[in-house]
Design a protein around this motif. Structure first.
Motif, PDB file in Angstrom:
ATOM      1  N   LEU A 152      57.980  43.087  50.029  1.00 42.56           N
ATOM      2  CA  LEU A 152      56.550  43.334  49.766  1.00 42.56           C
ATOM      3  C   LEU A 152      56.028  42.260  48.821  1.00 42.56           C
ATOM      4  CD1 LEU A 152      54.054  45.169  49.969  1.00 42.56           C
ATOM      5  CD2 LEU A 152      55.083  46.646  48.224  1.00 42.56           C
ATOM      6  N   HIS A 153      54.911  41.650  49.191  1.00 37.60           N
ATOM      7  CA  HIS A 153      54.285  40.590  48.386  1.00 37.60           C
ATOM      8  C   HIS A 153      52.883  41.047  47.982  1.00 37.60           C
ATOM      9  CE1 HIS A 153      57.227  37.561  50.073  1.00 37.60           C
ATOM     10  NE2 HIS A 153      57.222  38.454  51.047  1.00 37.60           N
ATOM     11  N   PHE A 154      52.515  40.792  46.732  1.00 40.51           N
ATOM     12  CA  PHE A 154      51.157  41.107  46.262  1.00 40.51           C
ATOM     13  C   PHE A 154      50.460  39.836  45.798  1.00 40.51           C
ATOM     14  CE2 PHE A 154      53.012  45.330  45.819  1.00 40.51           C
ATOM     15  CZ  PHE A 154      51.973  46.146  46.244  1.00 40.51           C
ATOM     16  N   VAL A 155      49.331  39.530  46.413  1.00 37.57           N
ATOM     17  CA  VAL A 155      48.433  38.497  45.903  1.00 37.57           C
ATOM     18  C   VAL A 155      47.408  39.256  45.069  1.00 37.57           C
ATOM     19  CG1 VAL A 155      46.752  36.713  46.499  1.00 37.57           C
ATOM     20  CG2 VAL A 155      48.815  37.029  47.910  1.00 37.57           C
ATOM     21  N   LEU A 156      47.503  39.110  43.751  1.00 40.86           N
ATOM     22  CA  LEU A 156      46.790  40.019  42.856  1.00 40.86           C
ATOM     23  C   LEU A 156      45.938  39.271  41.839  1.00 40.86           C
ATOM     24  CD1 LEU A 156      46.795  43.161  42.457  1.00 40.86           C
ATOM     25  CD2 LEU A 156      48.468  42.811  40.633  1.00 40.86           C
ATOM     26  N   GLY A 157      44.671  39.683  41.733  1.00 39.86           N
ATOM     27  CA  GLY A 157      43.769  39.148  40.721  1.00 39.86           C
ATOM     28  C   GLY A 157      42.806  40.233  40.287  1.00 39.86           C
ATOM     29  N   VAL A 158      42.301  40.132  39.063  1.00 39.23           N
ATOM     30  CA  VAL A 158      41.399  41.158  38.523  1.00 39.23           C
ATOM     31  C   VAL A 158      40.290  40.504  37.690  1.00 39.23           C
ATOM     32  CG1 VAL A 158      43.189  42.958  38.442  1.00 39.23           C
ATOM     33  CG2 VAL A 158      42.820  41.494  36.443  1.00 39.23           C
ATOM     34  N   VAL A 159      39.303  41.302  37.309  1.00 35.50           N
ATOM     35  CA  VAL A 159      38.276  40.835  36.380  1.00 35.50           C
ATOM     36  C   VAL A 159      38.706  41.165  34.950  1.00 35.50           C
ATOM     37  CG1 VAL A 159      36.333  40.868  37.988  1.00 35.50           C
ATOM     38  CG2 VAL A 159      36.953  42.969  36.784  1.00 35.50           C
ATOM     39  N   ASN A 160      38.072  40.487  33.984  1.00 32.43           N
ATOM     40  CA  ASN A 160      38.580  40.551  32.609  1.00 32.43           C
ATOM     41  C   ASN A 160      38.267  41.844  31.862  1.00 32.43           C
ATOM     42  OD1 ASN A 160      35.871  40.222  31.968  1.00 32.43           O
ATOM     43  ND2 ASN A 160      36.068  38.047  31.484  1.00 32.43           N
ATOM     44  N   PHE A 174      48.972  31.301  39.816  1.00 35.00           N
ATOM     45  CA  PHE A 174      48.457  30.219  40.659  1.00 35.00           C
ATOM     46  C   PHE A 174      47.048  29.822  40.222  1.00 35.00           C
ATOM     47  CE2 PHE A 174      51.838  32.195  42.960  1.00 35.00           C
ATOM     48  CZ  PHE A 174      52.482  31.139  43.597  1.00 35.00           C
ATOM     49  N   ASN A 175      46.657  28.616  40.622  1.00 30.16           N
ATOM     50  CA  ASN A 175      45.365  28.068  40.193  1.00 30.16           C
ATOM     51  C   ASN A 175      44.181  28.677  40.924  1.00 30.16           C
ATOM     52  OD1 ASN A 175      46.460  26.225  38.306  1.00 30.16           O
ATOM     53  ND2 ASN A 175      47.052  24.865  39.986  1.00 30.16           N
ATOM     54  N   SER A 176      44.448  29.281  42.081  1.00 32.31           N
ATOM     55  CA  SER A 176      43.350  29.857  42.856  1.00 32.31           C
ATOM     56  C   SER A 176      43.878  30.980  43.741  1.00 32.31           C
ATOM     57  CB  SER A 176      42.695  28.785  43.729  1.00 32.31           C
ATOM     58  OG  SER A 176      43.603  28.363  44.740  1.00 32.31           O
ATOM     59  N   VAL A 177      42.959  31.785  44.247  1.00 31.86           N
ATOM     60  CA  VAL A 177      43.317  32.860  45.175  1.00 31.86           C
ATOM     61  C   VAL A 177      43.916  32.260  46.446  1.00 31.86           C
ATOM     62  CG1 VAL A 177      42.399  34.739  46.616  1.00 31.86           C
ATOM     63  CG2 VAL A 177      41.556  34.440  44.272  1.00 31.86           C
ATOM     64  N   SER A 178      43.298  31.200  46.958  1.00 28.02           N
ATOM     65  CA  SER A 178      43.770  30.612  48.213  1.00 28.02           C
ATOM     66  C   SER A 178      45.173  30.029  48.052  1.00 28.02           C
ATOM     67  CB  SER A 178      42.800  29.537  48.706  1.00 28.02           C
ATOM     68  OG  SER A 178      42.648  28.527  47.742  1.00 28.02           O
ATOM     69  N   GLU A 179      45.446  29.405  46.912  1.00 32.54           N
ATOM     70  CA  GLU A 179      46.787  28.847  46.671  1.00 32.54           C
ATOM     71  C   GLU A 179      47.827  29.971  46.611  1.00 32.54           C
ATOM     72  OE1 GLU A 179      49.358  26.228  43.443  1.00 32.54           O
ATOM     73  OE2 GLU A 179      47.228  26.566  43.049  1.00 32.54           O
ATOM     74  N   VAL A 216      39.343  39.566  47.363  1.00 33.83           N
ATOM     75  CA  VAL A 216      39.181  39.769  48.811  1.00 33.83           C
ATOM     76  C   VAL A 216      38.106  38.860  49.383  1.00 33.83           C
ATOM     77  CG1 VAL A 216      38.524  41.481  50.573  1.00 33.83           C
ATOM     78  CG2 VAL A 216      40.029  42.145  48.680  1.00 33.83           C
ATOM     79  N   ALA A 217      37.033  38.679  48.625  1.00 31.13           N
ATOM     80  CA  ALA A 217      35.904  37.842  49.095  1.00 31.13           C
ATOM     81  C   ALA A 217      36.330  36.410  49.391  1.00 31.13           C
ATOM     82  CB  ALA A 217      34.799  37.828  48.044  1.00 31.13           C
ATOM     83  N   GLU A 218      37.347  35.935  48.680  1.00 29.52           N
ATOM     84  CA  GLU A 218      37.791  34.554  48.883  1.00 29.52           C
ATOM     85  C   GLU A 218      38.733  34.387  50.065  1.00 29.52           C
ATOM     86  OE1 GLU A 218      38.815  32.266  45.325  1.00 29.52           O
ATOM     87  OE2 GLU A 218      37.924  33.844  44.097  1.00 29.52           O
TER      88      GLU A 218
END
Length: 404
Positions: A316-324, A371-376, A400-402
């Motif tokens: 299972l892999h998670f590409v994860l980002g959040v707001v501050n 990572f430096n970006s969501v896409s990366e 998700v938007a990216e």
């Protein structure tokens, strides 16, 4: 101004919760009331359904709109936030508002906006109401932005009010207990207007009953109804409750509109095509299996993470980002420790630095690279994943938007 210049002005010149957070939150409806008066009260010129709640507002609004479209009506749909294009927020029968309309509306009212220091959200609500009135929609489904009582949309008198559920989100504005949050959401309940409650708890039910009594508003608890099984274009497990909420709402709307069984069936099935809704358990790839979802608080993430575990996969892999301003203490413990994490920062001013998220996650034994970006982050996960793996992309609407 061109469309790009107009939207840039909307985003940059004025406070906007989506980008700035707390400083954009208005404490009353004074500005909105001034605006609708300035626009000659467009909100009185069309029928509406008002949808509030912590999670599921967009899905619920879209399913209601889709069913009404299948029944042959001209249906406005106002939702937020958008994923790709500002115009996603304002649609009629799934078609986004034209760039020309947005440009002309801002040009005609810009001096009023500036002199009254209107927020991004107030202006967008005004634009939606003006557009729906001008285009003479039969009905508009209006999603609350945040809360309810003080939300800019709360100047309408709908045919039905809907509150999907109550969970912990935006507690710095709406209160730090479920009854306090419920009271803010219950602020959309209007005198003599029926209200549908999607989900409730022992703490929130009395709040809804008390408010509905004081407003003489008939109250319906959708979760008490037996589930009617319809094939739905929205695949998330959390749609179980949303579908019940929609069915109860449609039942009440049948006194105003001719809606038949076939319209309900087709409305559920074609909801994505009819409304353009994205990012709800959206499958992006089959091998490896890739899903993105906009769930971003504990209430929504619990259901999504449980749904992942129903799938068969090797890793299972998670590409994860959040707001501050996200309460990480409430969401990070929900994630599995036996997964690979690809931490990233959504490309908005409120995005939390990926390295900070990586450090915070490590305290909960969630290990991965920043990572430096969501896409990366996404591209790297795709390179490393086997065909039998599962990749989940989320943590924030902006992540998700990216991708979609």
């Amino acid at each position: 101004m061109t469309y790009q210049e107009t939207t840039k002005w909307l985003f940059n010149q004025l406070p906007m919760f989506q980008m700035q957070g707390a400083s954009a939150y208005k404490k009353d409806l004074t500005n909105t009331l001034l605006l609708v008066e300035h626009l000659n009260h467009p909100e009185t010129k069309f029928k509406s359904v008002h949808v509030a709640g912590t999670n599921g507002k967009g899905s619920t609004s879209s399913m209601i709109a889709s069913i009404l479209q299948e029944a042959g009506y001209n249906v406005g749909l106002y939702t937020s936030p958008h994923l790709k294009d500002f115009r996603e927020r304002i649609r009629i029968n799934g078609e986004m508002i034209s760039e020309e309309y947005v440009v002309n509306f801002v040009a005609q009212n810009k001096s009023f906006f500036e002199s009254n220091q209107l927020s991004f959200f107030e202006m967008t609500v005004g634009l939606a109401f003006d557009y729906f009135a001008t285009e003479k929609v039969d009905v508009a489904i209006i999603e609350v932005g945040m809360g309810g009582r003080l939300d800019s949309t709360n100047v309408i008198t709908p045919l039905v009010s809907v509150i999907t559920n109550i969970g912990f989100d935006h507690t710095q504005f709406l209160g730090d207990t479920l009854p306090k949050i419920a009271a803010e959401k219950a602020g959309i309940i209007k005198p003599n207007v029926p209200v549908v409650i999607g989900e409730f708890t022992e703490e929130t039910k009395p709040v809804f009953i008390s408010k509905s009594k004081s407003e003489n508003a008939p109250i319906y608890f959708a979760s008490d109804n037996s589930e009617v099984l319809y094939e739905c274009g929205l695949l998330g497990d959390y749609q179980f409750h949303n579908k019940k909420t929609v069915l109860q709402t449609i039942q009440l709307l049948q006194t105003h509109f001719k809606i038949e069984e076939q319209h309900i069936k087709l409305g559920f099935k074609h909801v994505v095509e009819n409304t353009g809704l994205l990012g709800r358990w959206q499958i992006l790839n089959k091998e490896p299996f890739v899903v993105c979802d906009t769930a971003h608080n504990s209430h929504g993430l619990k259901i999504v993470l449980n749904q992942i575990q129903k799938h068969h996969f090797d890793t299972l892999h998670f590409v994860l980002g959040v707001v501050n301003d996200k309460d990480l203490e409430s969401i990070l413990p929900l994630f599995p420790k036996n997964a690979k994490y690809f931490f990233c920062k959504p490309n908005v001013p409120r995005g939390l630095d990926a390295k900070i998220l990586q450090e915070k996650a490590a305290a909960f034994e969630l290990i991965g690279d920043a990572f430096n970006s969501v896409s990366e982050a996404y591209e790297t996960s795709m390179q490393l994943a086997k065909k039998s793996d599962f990749i989940y992309i989320g943590g924030s609407t902006f992540v998700v938007a990216e991708i979609v």
